[in-house]
Design a protein around this motif. Structure first.
Motif, mmCIF file in Angstrom:
data_model
loop_
_atom_site.group_PDB
_atom_site.id
_atom_site.type_symbol
_atom_site.label_atom_id
_atom_site.label_comp_id
_atom_site.label_asym_id
_atom_site.label_seq_id
_atom_site.Cartn_x
_atom_site.Cartn_y
_atom_site.Cartn_z
ATOM 1 N N LEU A 1 52.933 29.512 17.767
ATOM 2 C CA LEU A 1 53.076 30.893 17.821
ATOM 3 C C LEU A 1 53.012 31.546 19.155
ATOM 4 O O LEU A 1 52.167 31.260 20.024
ATOM 5 C CB LEU A 1 52.692 31.362 16.715
ATOM 6 N N VAL A 2 53.993 32.450 19.713
ATOM 7 C CA VAL A 2 53.828 33.094 21.050
ATOM 8 C C VAL A 2 54.007 34.569 20.402
ATOM 9 O O VAL A 2 55.204 34.848 19.652
ATOM 10 C CB VAL A 2 54.697 32.653 21.767
ATOM 11 N N SER A 3 53.557 35.514 21.097
ATOM 12 C CA SER A 3 53.828 36.843 20.911
ATOM 13 C C SER A 3 54.153 37.478 22.127
ATOM 14 O O SER A 3 54.252 37.118 22.996
ATOM 15 C CB SER A 3 52.334 37.623 20.337
ATOM 16 N N SER A 4 54.953 38.637 22.179
ATOM 17 C CA SER A 4 55.692 39.372 23.051
ATOM 18 C C SER A 4 55.321 40.667 22.847
ATOM 19 O O SER A 4 54.983 41.453 21.668
ATOM 20 C CB SER A 4 57.134 39.196 22.971
ATOM 21 N N PHE B 1 52.955 37.612 29.364
ATOM 22 C CA PHE B 1 52.619 38.688 30.549
ATOM 23 C C PHE B 1 54.005 38.527 31.276
ATOM 24 O O PHE B 1 54.470 39.580 31.698
ATOM 25 C CB PHE B 1 51.619 37.959 31.367
ATOM 26 N N SER B 2 54.745 37.465 31.203
ATOM 27 C CA SER B 2 55.975 37.496 32.090
ATOM 28 C C SER B 2 57.063 38.456 31.293
ATOM 29 O O SER B 2 57.705 39.286 32.072
ATOM 30 C CB SER B 2 56.462 36.192 32.286
ATOM 31 N N VAL B 3 57.017 38.377 29.890
ATOM 32 C CA VAL B 3 58.109 39.383 29.480
ATOM 33 C C VAL B 3 57.535 40.844 29.381
ATOM 34 O O VAL B 3 58.355 41.755 29.410
ATOM 35 C CB VAL B 3 58.643 38.788 28.077
ATOM 36 N N VAL C 1 54.157 51.703 23.363
ATOM 37 C CA VAL C 1 54.451 50.499 22.635
ATOM 38 C C VAL C 1 55.893 50.492 22.192
ATOM 39 O O VAL C 1 56.084 51.032 21.327
ATOM 40 C CB VAL C 1 53.431 49.782 21.925
ATOM 41 N N ARG C 2 56.875 49.792 22.941
ATOM 42 C CA ARG C 2 58.191 49.971 22.327
ATOM 43 C C ARG C 2 58.704 48.686 21.507
ATOM 44 O O ARG C 2 59.463 48.796 20.559
ATOM 45 C CB ARG C 2 59.113 50.006 23.799
ATOM 46 N N LEU C 3 58.081 47.572 21.891
ATOM 47 C CA LEU C 3 58.533 46.273 20.792
ATOM 48 C C LEU C 3 57.224 45.585 20.688
ATOM 49 O O LEU C 3 56.339 45.237 21.755
ATOM 50 C CB LEU C 3 59.493 45.706 21.634
ATOM 51 N N LEU C 4 56.996 44.961 19.547
ATOM 52 C CA LEU C 4 56.048 43.813 19.298
ATOM 53 C C LEU C 4 56.928 42.684 18.655
ATOM 54 O O LEU C 4 57.805 42.798 18.074
ATOM 55 C CB LEU C 4 54.988 44.339 18.309
ATOM 56 N N GLY C 5 56.657 41.431 19.106
ATOM 57 C CA GLY C 5 57.127 40.306 18.870
ATOM 58 C C GLY C 5 56.568 39.156 18.446
ATOM 59 O O GLY C 5 55.439 39.004 19.247
ATOM 60 N N VAL C 6 57.018 38.422 17.536
ATOM 61 C CA VAL C 6 56.307 37.138 17.412
ATOM 62 C C VAL C 6 57.567 35.889 17.260
ATOM 63 O O VAL C 6 58.614 36.091 16.725
ATOM 64 C CB VAL C 6 55.261 36.935 16.400
ATOM 65 N N THR C 7 57.424 34.759 17.968
ATOM 66 C CA THR C 7 58.163 33.903 17.745
ATOM 67 C C THR C 7 57.448 32.261 17.431
ATOM 68 O O THR C 7 56.327 32.214 17.915
ATOM 69 C CB THR C 7 59.207 33.378 18.778
ATOM 70 N N VAL C 8 57.976 31.374 16.388
ATOM 71 C CA VAL C 8 57.551 30.216 16.130
ATOM 72 C C VAL C 8 58.260 29.109 16.393
ATOM 73 O O VAL C 8 59.446 29.280 16.122
ATOM 74 C CB VAL C 8 56.949 30.418 14.704
ATOM 75 N N TYR D 1 61.779 39.438 25.539
ATOM 76 C CA TYR D 1 60.755 38.719 24.580
ATOM 77 C C TYR D 1 60.813 37.281 24.783
ATOM 78 O O TYR D 1 61.901 36.829 25.345
ATOM 79 C CB TYR D 1 61.082 38.997 23.039
ATOM 80 N N VAL D 2 59.731 36.413 24.337
ATOM 81 C CA VAL D 2 59.880 35.004 24.199
ATOM 82 C C VAL D 2 60.470 34.835 22.819
ATOM 83 O O VAL D 2 60.426 35.126 21.814
ATOM 84 C CB VAL D 2 58.314 34.551 24.296
ATOM 85 N N ALA D 3 61.314 33.655 22.903
ATOM 86 C CA ALA D 3 61.948 32.947 21.587
ATOM 87 C C ALA D 3 62.075 31.440 21.811
ATOM 88 O O ALA D 3 62.279 31.079 22.829
ATOM 89 C CB ALA D 3 63.215 33.606 21.321
ATOM 90 N N TYR D 4 61.498 30.891 20.812
ATOM 91 C CA TYR D 4 62.052 29.390 20.474
ATOM 92 C C TYR D 4 63.526 29.369 20.186
ATOM 93 O O TYR D 4 63.938 29.886 18.803
ATOM 94 C CB TYR D 4 61.026 28.857 19.372
ATOM 95 N N LEU D 5 64.400 28.991 21.033
ATOM 96 C CA LEU D 5 65.860 28.570 20.593
ATOM 97 C C LEU D 5 66.111 27.421 20.660
ATOM 98 O O LEU D 5 65.736 26.477 21.304
ATOM 99 C CB LEU D 5 66.594 29.527 21.519
#
Length: 311
Positions: free
Chosen positions: A57-60, A224-226, A143-150, A237-241
């Motif tokens: 899991l990665v958070s953005s 940190f990059s996004v 905070v405008r956006l919180l995200g999580v991708t798995v 945001y980070v996403a597994y695609l």
């Protein structure tokens, strides 16, 4: 399959979570105000996030953090009926000594930008929370956006329909940037290209400065990059695609920074178990570059990339 990317943004989505010393303002999370100004600390906790079974899991996040303010995003996962402890993705602001964490727990651990579930069965439920801090009653983070991708355990990756489109994207080489950091700034160069395409005017070295992780001691922290792009005003945001997802982004007009591993040497490919990529710039076990389109020549489909490690 449930979506492997959850983005929380806007008043309606944020309102489904829990507020402690935090309020909504123009669709953003901010610290609550008292008679004299903002509280110094507050916390927002998301609703439960249902996801396909995962172990990674990665958070953005996208946030505005004026000098004297910062945020810290954390996540926890439900593993075989038990919650892990809250694991931190680090303290964030362009104006602080940014640090990620490496923490091991009984059910999950986090290493810089990656949360790893210990159980082979993985988890299907996660939760995010973000702490907002300020040293001054006059300023609050937003905070405008919180995200999580798995990364799903049973991922039926799809190739998708062909997309023949080439997007404009400025090209930068790491090899002619600041020699002190050029060899290790592929993430910063990629982010600079992605935002400058939309009219921003930022140097790769400036992006590197605001995404440097003092614990990791590098520029390659995905979260940190996004967040660096986010503090410049962009939605990132980070996403597994899978390939279908990548094609969809290009079709919609968005270039994508991708994490790749490969070698241009067939012998190295066998020894190191790396994909062989003819004509590539050497060997890498982890590198970021920007995809900006697809084309076809003589019935062969090509992925169009700006590889920052090329001359």
């Amino acid at each position: 399959m449930e979506k492997n990317l959850c983005l929380i943004e806007g008043a309606e989505a944020f309102s489904k979570g829990e507020f402690d010393g935090v309020a909504l303002e123009n669709g953003c999370l901010v610290l609550e105000q008292t008679g004299s100004g903002y509280l110094q600390k507050g916390c927002y906790t998301s609703q439960l996030l249902r996801l396909p079974a995962f172990r990674q899991l990665v958070s953005s996040w996208n946030a505005d953090t004026p000098a004297g303010t910062y945020i810290e995003v954390q996540a926890r996962v439900l593993v075989e009926g038990q919650w892990s402890r809250w694991l931190s993705f680090g303290q964030w602001s362009p104006f602080i000594r940014r640090t990620s964490f490496s923490e091991k727990g009984p059910l999950a651990s986090v290493d810089t930008d990656l949360l790893q579930v210990d159980s082979e069965a993985g988890s299907k439920t996660a939760q995010l929370r973000v702490y907002l801090y300020t040293d001054s009653e006059q300023y609050s983070p937003q905070v405008r956006l919180l995200g999580v991708t798995v990364r799903p355990l049973n991922w039926e990756q799809k190739e998708g329909d062909p997309v023949l489109r080439q997007l404009y994207l400025p090209a930068y080489s790491q090899l002619n940037r600041d020699p002190a950091i050029g060899p290790v700034m592929c993430s910063a160069v990629t982010i600079a290209a992605l935002v400058n395409r939309w009219g921003q005017d930022v140097l790769p070295e400036e992006v590197a400065r605001i995404c440097y992780d003092h614990a990791y001691q590098g520029f390659g922290n995905w979260s940190f990059s996004v967040a660096a792009a986010g503090c410049l005003g962009f939605r990132a945001y980070v996403a597994y695609l899978d390939l279908a997802g990548l094609r969809r982004e290009i079709y919609n007009g968005y270039s994508v920074g991708v994490s790749v591993r490969y070698t241009s040497d067939p012998e190295t490919a066998q020894k190191e178990n790396l994909p062989y990529l003819e004509g590539a710039s050497g060997t890498t076990k982890g590198h970021l570059m920007a995809v900006h389109g697809f084309c076809r020549e003589k019935d062969v489909e090509y992925v169009l990339v700006n590889d920052s490690y090329a001359d």
